[in-house]
Design an enzyme around this catalytic site. Structure first.
Site, PDB file in Angstrom:
ATOM      1  CG  HIS A 106      30.254  17.223  14.521  1.00 37.11           C
ATOM      2  ND1 HIS A 106      29.992  18.370  15.225  1.00 37.11           N
ATOM      3  CD2 HIS A 106      31.604  17.107  14.482  1.00 37.11           C
ATOM      4  CE1 HIS A 106      31.134  18.942  15.581  1.00 37.11           C
ATOM      5  NE2 HIS A 106      32.126  18.194  15.151  1.00 37.11           N
ATOM      6  CD  GLU A 129      33.339  13.745  16.684  1.00 40.26           C
ATOM      7  OE1 GLU A 129      33.037  13.951  15.496  1.00 40.26           O
ATOM      8  OE2 GLU A 129      34.154  14.448  17.310  1.00 40.26           O
ATOM      9  CG  HIS A 130      31.618  17.496  19.861  1.00 41.99           C
ATOM     10  ND1 HIS A 130      32.138  18.679  20.299  1.00 41.99           N
ATOM     11  CD2 HIS A 130      32.170  17.264  18.661  1.00 41.99           C
ATOM     12  CE1 HIS A 130      32.961  19.159  19.391  1.00 41.99           C
ATOM     13  NE2 HIS A 130      33.003  18.319  18.378  1.00 41.99           N
ATOM     14  CD  GLU A 170      34.092  21.289  15.499  1.00 39.18           C
ATOM     15  OE1 GLU A 170      33.635  21.056  16.637  1.00 39.18           O
ATOM     16  OE2 GLU A 170      34.421  20.392  14.709  1.00 39.18           O
TER      17      GLU A 170
END
Lengths: 433, 417
Positions: free
Chosen positions: A67, A70-71, A142
């Site tokens: 993740h 991905e960012h 998040e």
């Protein structure tokens, strides 16, 4: 370029595997305005233990790396890919699951340029310690936001019951502590290992000409050099294949108005790969429908007794290496909910028989809803699960669905529903002091 | 194709072969009042639960399965000051199912609207009680979604105390006790006989045939009163602020501005673009400066409410960053007012809005919704692309100058509490 025509549904899919191993699929929809493209890497949050391409030893990367990657993919040395899409008027996004990472855009203009931006930013990494540090703040927020979401907590609470020692029970984004250990080096070694064309697929749906689109992509790929390396075998093994480690029951107190409860079923039998796996998935989904959907008597009885309400839902998830089902509702009768659901599951053979007259009806409804999905470019492209189901697409799914009989359900129920794999997780309102 | 079925009942047919499924929307609209909101919300739930022909949820669900998983249900909403009860049907085209599926769906819509489970001037008592209990639980559970909760609190602060905007379209808990199986019957009759009705049918259908089928519904004529759908309230001189502490991880800081520019006004598109620059797109100042550059928030956005003349800003932050976030948000608003945005950003925001608009034409529900709004406001649909293109930086500054801060709501997430 291969052409697959589905006459019954007026659709054609074109596919081609490029020299570097990238699989490209195009489904043209000439009367649409939009083009949607999604580039998926077969790498997700549970893939944390592997031998990196440039190493000899097995390593375990911190939770949340997929993740985090991905960012960080969007950010480059002198620009942000997000801005490049912005300049083209395209919307872009990305998401990470347990086993996949996807990058996408949607646009009604400049499709060729947008495809170049997509391929370029995913295929050309740039990470620095400074930008990695900054991202920790954003991802930390998040993670915290999801911690306040009771439905999210219920879902991950259940995963913690079903897979207490496996990476699926950890938030896809990782934890505030685990992401703190991530460095630019972690990102590079993970990237180099998994972000290779042969480990990716690109699915495009919308207002495009397939031959021209394939050419654009091939041209883009020819300009790049990729080392011929083997994609590492992910060392994902379940902690306990027999499911002896399943935690049967846990409770969480939280600031909620009404209690929430979930029953989970972990599948304990290994699943065949390819089309057989797809058939199994569709079969389990039909099985759950015949036991619980709103056309069967069980549903009405539970609803009228106030054990479930409109918040009741159930789902089946099947990904590389694991599969499970879950049933949840807000309810004032959490114990009865669990007893009833488990009772129905454990008597599945009789239940299927009792609801047999509904089978064709239920199958027909699922079929209709799948056909309706063909109106959504996102649904067609996002549903594609790559190698997991032998490269089948939504149109193939329809064909497989049609082949399933009620006899299949009896067999699937016997395989899937085992008492050892059943668990309950509940969230109850916190008592104020 | 447009067809007036009777006074106050209009039918639009949008014939297209773009989709494999068809869409039917039947919208019942009437001015929202404090008395009718909750009743109509519960009524919507009852209409989609059962009918005389399909007296249980299961019977109705089985019929929907027969219709190839047709999705037919009701919902409530608000179009400005208008309360709407809407029946929506989505189902696949006859071509992919069987000849007559469309007819069978229209039959079912007729059954749900004209043959609800009412006997002796009363809705079926057990069904009524269950649906009322479920609506109560659903309203109560909404507070568990903290983002939604913060938005609700902000609206409470922003709108005048006696405003109907204080009442959400799905109703209030306090009203539920006064409703019973008998007094909901006149609410139903009122809706069927007096509401303004707009029907939109979209898909690959035979237009004449659809008109004939809806003529058979025999809607009674009803007067269409002149009603202002736009909500107006005077700006207040002072900013109202409310702080609240809850034991949660992430804090929410929300702000409400008056923006007296409405959907049916010439400056509307300038306001849309201005919102896109401020916080309505991922290119926006709030997103880039509050979320990306300073890593202060996971989300930071603005929303323009074009039927109530309001603009809201919502952020999710850590409570230690409250002061910094508050200052930064104010600076972004001031920057847009002062015209501190590049020509490039203006261009990109326009492109993004145009892209969103064109992409929305690929979703049947959006096309139907646009038709509905255009009919209700009695104005032809704009050439949206041209209107967005025409917006200038000066117009953006002008509408931004109309922004007036009215309310701040802060949900302080503190786990030690």
């Amino acid at each position: 370029m291969n052409e697959h025509h589905y006459a019954k549904y007026d659709e054609t899919i074109y596919d081609q595997k490029l020299d570097n191993g990238l699989l490209v699929q195009v489904l043209p929809k000439r009367n649409f305005h939009k083009t949607y493209a999604i580039l998926t890497v077969d790498f997700g949050s549970i893939d944390r233990t592997f031998i990196p391409v440039n190493g000899q030893e097995l390593i375990t990367v911190p939770d949340g790396v997929a993740h985090f990657l991905e960012h960080k993919m969007f950010e480059k040395i002198d620009h942000d890919a997000f801005d490049l899409f912005g300049e083209l008027g395209a919307d872009s996004n990305a998401f990470t699951s347990f086993t996949q990472t996807s990058y996408l855009f949607s646009t009604t203009q400049h499709v060729h340029e947008s495809l170049d931006v997509l391929l370029d930013f995913v295929e050309q990494p740039y990470f620095s310690s400074q930008t990695v540090q900054k991202e920790k703040g954003i991802i930390g927020q998040e993670i915290k936001m999801y911690d306040d979401d009771p439905n999210w907590r219920l879902y991950f609470g259940m995963l913690g019951n079903l897979y207490p020692h496996d990476p699926m029970h950890i938030d896809i984004a990782g934890t505030v502590e685990s992401i703190d250990q991530i460095t630019a080096d972690t990102l590079y070694s993970t990237y180099d290992s998994f972000y290779q064309p042969a480990n990716m697929n690109l699915f495009i749906v919308g207002n495009v000409d397939p031959a021209e689109t394939m050419e654009w992509i091939a041209d883009n790929q020819k300009q790049k050099h990729f080392d011929q390396v083997t994609i590492p075998e992910v060392q994902f093994e379940l902690n306990d294949e027999t499911g002896q480690d399943v935690i049967p029951f846990r409770t969480l107190e939280m600031d909620v108005t009404r209690p929430k409860v979930m029953v989970g079923v972990r599948g304990l039998e290994p699943i065949s790969a390819g089309q057989a796996g797809l058939k199994y998935r569709l079969g389990v989904e039909l099985l759950l429908d015949i036991l619980f959907d709103d056309t069967v008597d069980n549903y009405l009885r539970l609803y009228n007794n106030g054990i479930i309400d409109d918040s009741f839902s159930y789902n089946f998830e099947m990904q590389r290496g694991f599969h499970f089902a879950y049933f949840s509702s807000d309810t004032d009768h959490i114990e009865r909910f669990a007893d009833e659901i488990i009772g129905i599951l454990e008597s599945a053979q009789q239940q299927i028989e009792a609801a047999a007259s509904q089978f064709n009806n239920i199958k027909r409804a699922v079929l209709g809803r799948m056909i309706a999905l063909l109106d959504s470019p996102e649904a067609i492209a996002n549903r594609y699960a790559g190698k997991l189901f032998g490269a089948t697409n939504l149109l193939d799914e329809i064909t497989v669905l049609e082949s399933i009989t009620i006899e299949d359900l009896y067999v699937i129920a016997r395989e899937f529903i085992q008492s050892q794999g059943i668990s309950v997780y509940q969230i109850v309102p916190r008592h104020s002091n | 194709m447009y067809f007036q079925l009777t006074d106050g009942v209009e039918l639009h047919i949008i014939k297209t072969s773009q989709f494999k499924s068809n869409q039917i929307v039947v919208n019942f609209g009437t001015p929202q009042t404090s008395a009718n909101t909750t009743a109509r919300s519960l009524l919507g739930d009852l209409l989609e639960t059962s009918t005389h022909k399909y007296p249980t949820q299961t019977a109705l669900a089985r019929q929907l399965s027969q219709l190839y998983g047709a999705d037919v249900g009701t919902g409530v909403g608000r179009i400005g000051t208008l309360h709407s009860v809407r029946l929506k049907a989505r189902f696949i085209n006859d071509r992919y199912s069987y000849d007559g599926l469309l007819d069978n769906v229209i039959d079912l819509i007729h059954e749900m609207l004209f043959n609800p489970l009412i006997d002796n001037e009363s809705f079926d008592e057990p069904t009524f009680n269950l649906q009322r209990a479920n609506l109560r639980s659903a309203i109560q559970s909404l507070d568990d979604d903290k983002q939604y909760y913060a938005e609700t609190q902000l609206r409470k602060l922003y709108f005048d105390d006696d405003s109907i905007m204080q009442i959400p379209s799905f109703g209030r808990l306090a009203d539920l006790d006064q409703l019973n199986a008998e007094n909901l019957v006149p609410v139903y009759r009122q809706m069927i006989t007096s509401d303004r009705i707009n029907i939109v049918v979209l898909g690959d259908v035979d237009e004449r045939h659809v008109v004939d089928r809806f003529k058979e519904f025999n809607f009674t004529p009803r007067p269409v009163a002149d009603h202002d759908m736009m909500y107006h309230q005077d700006a207040r001189p002072d900013v109202t602020q409310k702080d609240e502490i809850q034991a949660i991880n992430q804090s929410k800081l929300n702000l409400a501005y008056q923006l007296p520019v409405y959907f049916n006004e010439p400056d509307y598109y300038a306001a849309v673009v201005m919102n896109g620059i401020l916080g309505g797109t991922p290119l926006s100042k709030l997103f880039v400066n509050v979320r990306e550059k300073e890593s202060l928030a996971y989300y930071a956005s603005s929303r323009y409410h074009s039927f109530s003349g309001m603009l809201s800003i919502q952020t999710g932050i850590q409570n230690t960053n409250y002061e910094r976030a508050r200052v930064l948000i104010g600076q972004q608003v001031e920057a847009v007012k002062a015209g501190e945005f590049t020509a490039e950003l203006l261009r990109e925001v326009k492109d993004s809005l145009i892209n969103q608009f064109q992409a929305s034409l690929d979703v049947a529900g959006n096309i139907a919704e646009r038709q509905l709004i255009s009919t209700l406001l009695d104005r032809p649909a704009d050439d949206v692309v041209q209107k967005i293109e025409d917006v200038t930086a000066t117009q953006v500054m002008h509408v931004a100058s109309l922004l007036e801060l009215q309310a701040i709501y802060y949900l302080n997430g503190d786990l030690t509490k």
